[in-house]
Scaffold this motif. Structure first.
Motif, mmCIF file in Angstrom:
data_model
loop_
_atom_site.group_PDB
_atom_site.id
_atom_site.type_symbol
_atom_site.label_atom_id
_atom_site.label_comp_id
_atom_site.label_asym_id
_atom_site.label_seq_id
_atom_site.Cartn_x
_atom_site.Cartn_y
_atom_site.Cartn_z
ATOM 1 N N SER A 219 5.631 9.396 -7.372
ATOM 2 C CA SER A 219 4.869 8.843 -8.490
ATOM 3 C C SER A 219 5.591 9.050 -9.813
ATOM 4 C CB SER A 219 3.481 9.484 -8.553
ATOM 5 O OG SER A 219 3.584 10.873 -8.808
ATOM 6 N N ASP A 220 5.357 8.119 -10.739
ATOM 7 C CA ASP A 220 5.952 8.227 -12.065
ATOM 8 C C ASP A 220 5.460 9.463 -12.809
ATOM 9 O OD1 ASP A 220 7.498 5.852 -11.972
ATOM 10 O OD2 ASP A 220 5.683 4.678 -12.276
ATOM 11 N N THR A 221 4.219 9.866 -12.547
ATOM 12 C CA THR A 221 3.639 10.986 -13.288
ATOM 13 C C THR A 221 4.223 12.336 -12.885
ATOM 14 O OG1 THR A 221 1.830 11.107 -11.683
ATOM 15 C CG2 THR A 221 1.461 9.790 -13.665
ATOM 16 N N PHE A 222 5.002 12.364 -11.773
ATOM 17 C CA PHE A 222 5.598 13.629 -11.340
ATOM 18 C C PHE A 222 7.116 13.614 -11.474
ATOM 19 C CE2 PHE A 222 6.357 17.036 -8.023
ATOM 20 C CZ PHE A 222 5.749 18.048 -8.756
ATOM 21 N N GLU B 198 8.719 0.650 -2.640
ATOM 22 C CA GLU B 198 7.473 0.851 -1.905
ATOM 23 C C GLU B 198 6.993 2.294 -2.006
ATOM 24 O OE1 GLU B 198 10.141 -0.594 -0.731
ATOM 25 O OE2 GLU B 198 9.511 -2.686 -0.492
ATOM 26 N N ALA B 199 7.947 3.233 -1.971
ATOM 27 C CA ALA B 199 7.572 4.640 -2.071
ATOM 28 C C ALA B 199 6.995 4.959 -3.450
ATOM 29 C CB ALA B 199 8.784 5.531 -1.799
ATOM 30 N N ILE B 200 7.563 4.366 -4.498
ATOM 31 C CA ILE B 200 7.064 4.609 -5.853
ATOM 32 C C ILE B 200 5.667 4.034 -6.017
ATOM 33 C CG2 ILE B 200 7.483 4.171 -8.300
ATOM 34 C CD1 ILE B 200 10.464 4.070 -7.652
ATOM 35 N N VAL B 201 5.469 2.799 -5.530
ATOM 36 C CA VAL B 201 4.151 2.186 -5.631
ATOM 37 C C VAL B 201 3.128 2.991 -4.837
ATOM 38 C CG1 VAL B 201 2.801 0.131 -5.056
ATOM 39 C CG2 VAL B 201 5.073 -0.115 -6.063
ATOM 40 N N ALA B 202 3.500 3.396 -3.608
ATOM 41 C CA ALA B 202 2.583 4.199 -2.797
ATOM 42 C C ALA B 202 2.296 5.539 -3.450
ATOM 43 C CB ALA B 202 3.171 4.412 -1.404
ATOM 44 N N LEU C 190 1.068 2.138 -12.421
ATOM 45 C CA LEU C 190 1.286 1.188 -11.327
ATOM 46 C C LEU C 190 1.277 -0.249 -11.838
ATOM 47 C CD1 LEU C 190 1.541 0.544 -8.308
ATOM 48 C CD2 LEU C 190 -0.950 0.680 -8.159
ATOM 49 N N GLU C 191 0.331 -0.574 -12.720
ATOM 50 C CA GLU C 191 0.247 -1.933 -13.257
ATOM 51 C C GLU C 191 1.485 -2.290 -14.067
ATOM 52 O OE1 GLU C 191 -2.782 -4.651 -15.997
ATOM 53 O OE2 GLU C 191 -3.210 -2.535 -15.592
ATOM 54 N N GLU C 192 1.970 -1.331 -14.874
ATOM 55 C CA GLU C 192 3.180 -1.580 -15.648
ATOM 56 C C GLU C 192 4.378 -1.830 -14.739
ATOM 57 O OE1 GLU C 192 3.609 1.765 -18.167
ATOM 58 O OE2 GLU C 192 2.029 1.151 -19.565
ATOM 59 N N ARG C 193 4.470 -1.061 -13.659
ATOM 60 C CA ARG C 193 5.597 -1.232 -12.742
ATOM 61 C C ARG C 193 5.531 -2.568 -12.009
ATOM 62 N NH1 ARG C 193 9.450 1.600 -10.531
ATOM 63 N NH2 ARG C 193 8.832 3.445 -11.705
ATOM 64 N N GLN D 116 15.043 10.392 -10.263
ATOM 65 C CA GLN D 116 14.680 11.295 -9.192
ATOM 66 C C GLN D 116 15.387 10.919 -7.905
ATOM 67 O OE1 GLN D 116 13.218 13.483 -10.619
ATOM 68 N NE2 GLN D 116 12.700 12.296 -12.424
ATOM 69 N N ALA D 117 15.059 11.662 -6.791
ATOM 70 C CA ALA D 117 15.780 11.447 -5.555
ATOM 71 C C ALA D 117 14.853 11.017 -4.440
ATOM 72 C CB ALA D 117 16.510 12.710 -5.177
ATOM 73 N N GLN D 118 15.332 11.159 -3.211
ATOM 74 C CA GLN D 118 14.716 10.539 -2.065
ATOM 75 C C GLN D 118 13.360 11.125 -1.767
ATOM 76 O OE1 GLN D 118 16.744 11.315 1.514
ATOM 77 N NE2 GLN D 118 15.521 9.980 2.760
ATOM 78 N N ALA D 119 12.358 10.222 -1.500
ATOM 79 C CA ALA D 119 11.084 10.618 -0.927
ATOM 80 C C ALA D 119 10.532 9.442 -0.157
ATOM 81 C CB ALA D 119 10.109 11.067 -1.992
ATOM 82 N N PRO D 120 11.174 9.043 0.932
ATOM 83 C CA PRO D 120 10.755 7.834 1.643
ATOM 84 C C PRO D 120 9.394 7.997 2.266
ATOM 85 C CG PRO D 120 12.337 9.053 2.949
ATOM 86 C CD PRO D 120 12.271 9.718 1.606
#
Length: 379
Positions: free
Chosen positions: A249-252, A289-293, A332-335, A365-369
Motif C-alpha cells: 500500500s502507498d500508506t506504508f 496489482e499488488a499495489i492496488v490490492a 487508490l482512486e488517484e492511482r 519500495q521492493a517486492q511484495a507479490p
C-alpha cells in the motif's frame, strides 16, 4: 475476586521474561560489584566505592551470558535472544513493561500469536545482531577496558511503533490533557530521531543503533515478507481466499513515515536506492496489482482490528476505520485515475503507469507479490 490479566499468551511470556531476567541481571551485577569491593584493601576502598557505585549502569559489571558484551558474548549465542528483555534500571524497565503491556496486547490480537512471535523475533534479534557487529568492530579497533554492553527493548519499541503505523496510522494520541496531539503514523520517525539525538548528548549510543535498526528491520519485514490475508473488498483484485506477501500500500511506503514537507526531497533518494537494489537483484518491484490490492486491503482490514485501547469495538474504532478507509480509497482512486489523465494530456494510449513520474511513494519500495491461493486468473 482474583485478578485476571487480559493478556495474550506470548505477551504474557515476554512480560515475565523481562521482569525475571532484569531481576537476575541486577542481582548478578550487584554480587560482582560487592565482591569487587570486598577484594579491595582499606586504603583503596573509598575510591573503589566511588567507581563502582553505578553498578547498574557501568559496563564494568555487565553479565556477558545475559546481555551482549562485544566480543565476549560470542561464547554465549543465546544472549542475542535474552539481551532484548534485560533492562538495567527501574525507569527503563517500567517503560518497557508499559510498551509490552499495551503494544504487545494489541499487536498479538491483530496479528495472531504465531505471526506476532515471528515479528518479535525479527525485530528483537536482527537489530541486536547488527549493533553487536558494529560495536565488536569498534572495540577490536580500539578495545576499551570495559566494552559497551548491548541490551534493552529499544529495538522492539521502534518495531511496535512501525506496526501500529501500518495498522492504525490515523489514530491520534493525546498527551497532557489534549494539549499535544500526535498521530501514530509520526511516532516511528519521531522515536528514531529522538534516540539518534540522545546518543551523542546523553551517551545512550546503543539506543541510537537499536532504534534505527529496529525501525528498518520491522519495516522491511512487514513491507516485504509478512504474509497477510486479503481483505474482503480486495478480493476482486487479488482473488478470493488470497494472501499477500508484505504490504504494497502507498500508506506504508518508506517516505510515508516522514512529514509531508519532507517527502518531495526523500522520494528521489528512495527511488535511487530502490533502483540500485533492483539492479543488484536484491529486490523486485511491486506489481501494479499488488499495489492496488494493498491499498484496498488497507481499507478492508480496519473493521477486523481490535480497539487500540482495550481490544474491543466502539465508536472510536469505527471513526478510526472510517479515516483509514477514506485515506486508502483516496490513494487508490488517484492511482487508478493517473493513467487515464496522463493519456488524455499526451494523446497517448493509457496502458501503463509510471509511479516515479507521478511522485508515487510506493515506487521506492521492493517486492511484495500477491500470492493467491486460488487460480492465478482470479488475480
Amino acid at each position: 475476586m482474583p485478578l485476571r490479566l487480559n493478556l495474550p499468551p506470548l505477551t504474557r511470556v515476554l512480560l515475565l521474561a523481562l521482569v525475571a531476567l532484569s531481576a537476575l541481571n541486577a542481582t548478578l551485577r550487584f554480587r560482582a560489584w560487592n565482591h569487587f569491593l570486598d577484594s579491595q584493601s582499606p586504603s583503596t576502598g573509598l575510591d573503589a566505592l566511588t567507581t563502582a557505585a553505578s553498578y547498574l549502569s557501568s559496563p564494568q559489571w555487565a553479565i556477558p551470558f545475559l546481555v551482549l558484551v562485544p566480543p565476549k558474548s560470542l561464547k554465549f549465542p543465546w544472549t542475542f535472544v535474552t539481551a532484548p528483555v534485560v533492562e538495567n534500571n527501574v525507569l527503563s524497565m517500567s517503560i518497557s513493561l508499559a510498551v509490552l503491556w499495551a503494544g504487545g496486547r494489541y499487536l498479538e490480537r491483530a496479528y495472531g500469536s504465531s505471526e506476532f512471535g515471528r515479528f518479535v523475533a525479527v525485530t528483537a534479534v536482527v537489530p541486536n545482531f547488527l549493533t553487536f557487529l558494529i560495536y565488536t568492530l569498534w572495540h577490536i579497533s580500539g578495545t576499551p577496558q570495559y566494552p559497551t554492553p548491548i541490551q534493552g527493548l529499544v529495538a522492539l519499541e521502534a518495531g511496535f511503533l512501525v506496526a501500529l503505523k501500518q495498522l492504525v496510522p490515523e489514530h491520534t494520541v493525546s498527551l497532557f490533557r489534549g494539549s499535544i496531539r500526535v498521530r501514530i503514523k509520526h511516532f516511528p520517525a519521531l522515536f528514531t530521531a529522538l534516540n539518534m539525538l540522545s546518543g551523542p548528548i546523553f551517551g545512550t549510543d546503543t539506543a541510537l543503533w537499536l532504534s534505527f535498526f529496529g525501525f528498518l528491520s520491522s519495516w522491511v519485514y512487514l513491507r516485504f515478507y509478512r504474509l497477510s490475508d486479503i481483505g474482503a473488498s480486495a478480493t476482486a483484485t487479488a482473488g478470493e481466499g488470497s494472501t499477500m506477501r508484505g504490504d504494497a500500500s502507498d500508506t506504508f511506503a518508506f517516505v510515508a513515515f516522514w512529514p509531508d514537507m519532507m517527502q518531495p526531497f526523500l522520494t528521489p533518494i528512495c527511488d535511487g536506492i530502490y533502483e540500485t537494489l533492483v539492479q543488484l537483484k536484491l529486490f523486485k518491484p511491486f506489481s501494479e496489482e499488488a499495489i492496488v490490492a494493498g491499498n484496498e486491503n488497507v481499507a478492508a482490514r480496519s473493521d477486523g482490528l481490535p480497539s487500540i485501547m482495550n481490544g474491543r469495538g466502539g465508536s472510536g474504532r469505527r471513526a478510526e476505520a472510517e479515516r483509514r478507509r477514506a485515506i486508502a480509497l483516496m490513494a487508490l482512486e488517484e492511482r487508478l485515475n493517473a493513467p487515464s489523465l496522463a493519456g488524455r494530456s499526451t494523446g497517448a494510449p493509457t496502458g501503463g503507469h509510471d509511479g516515479a513520474a507521478n511522485g508515487s511513494i510506493a515506487s521506492s519500495q521492493a517486492q511484495a507479490p500477491v500470492v493467491a491461493t486460488q487460480k492465478e486468473d482470479n488475480a
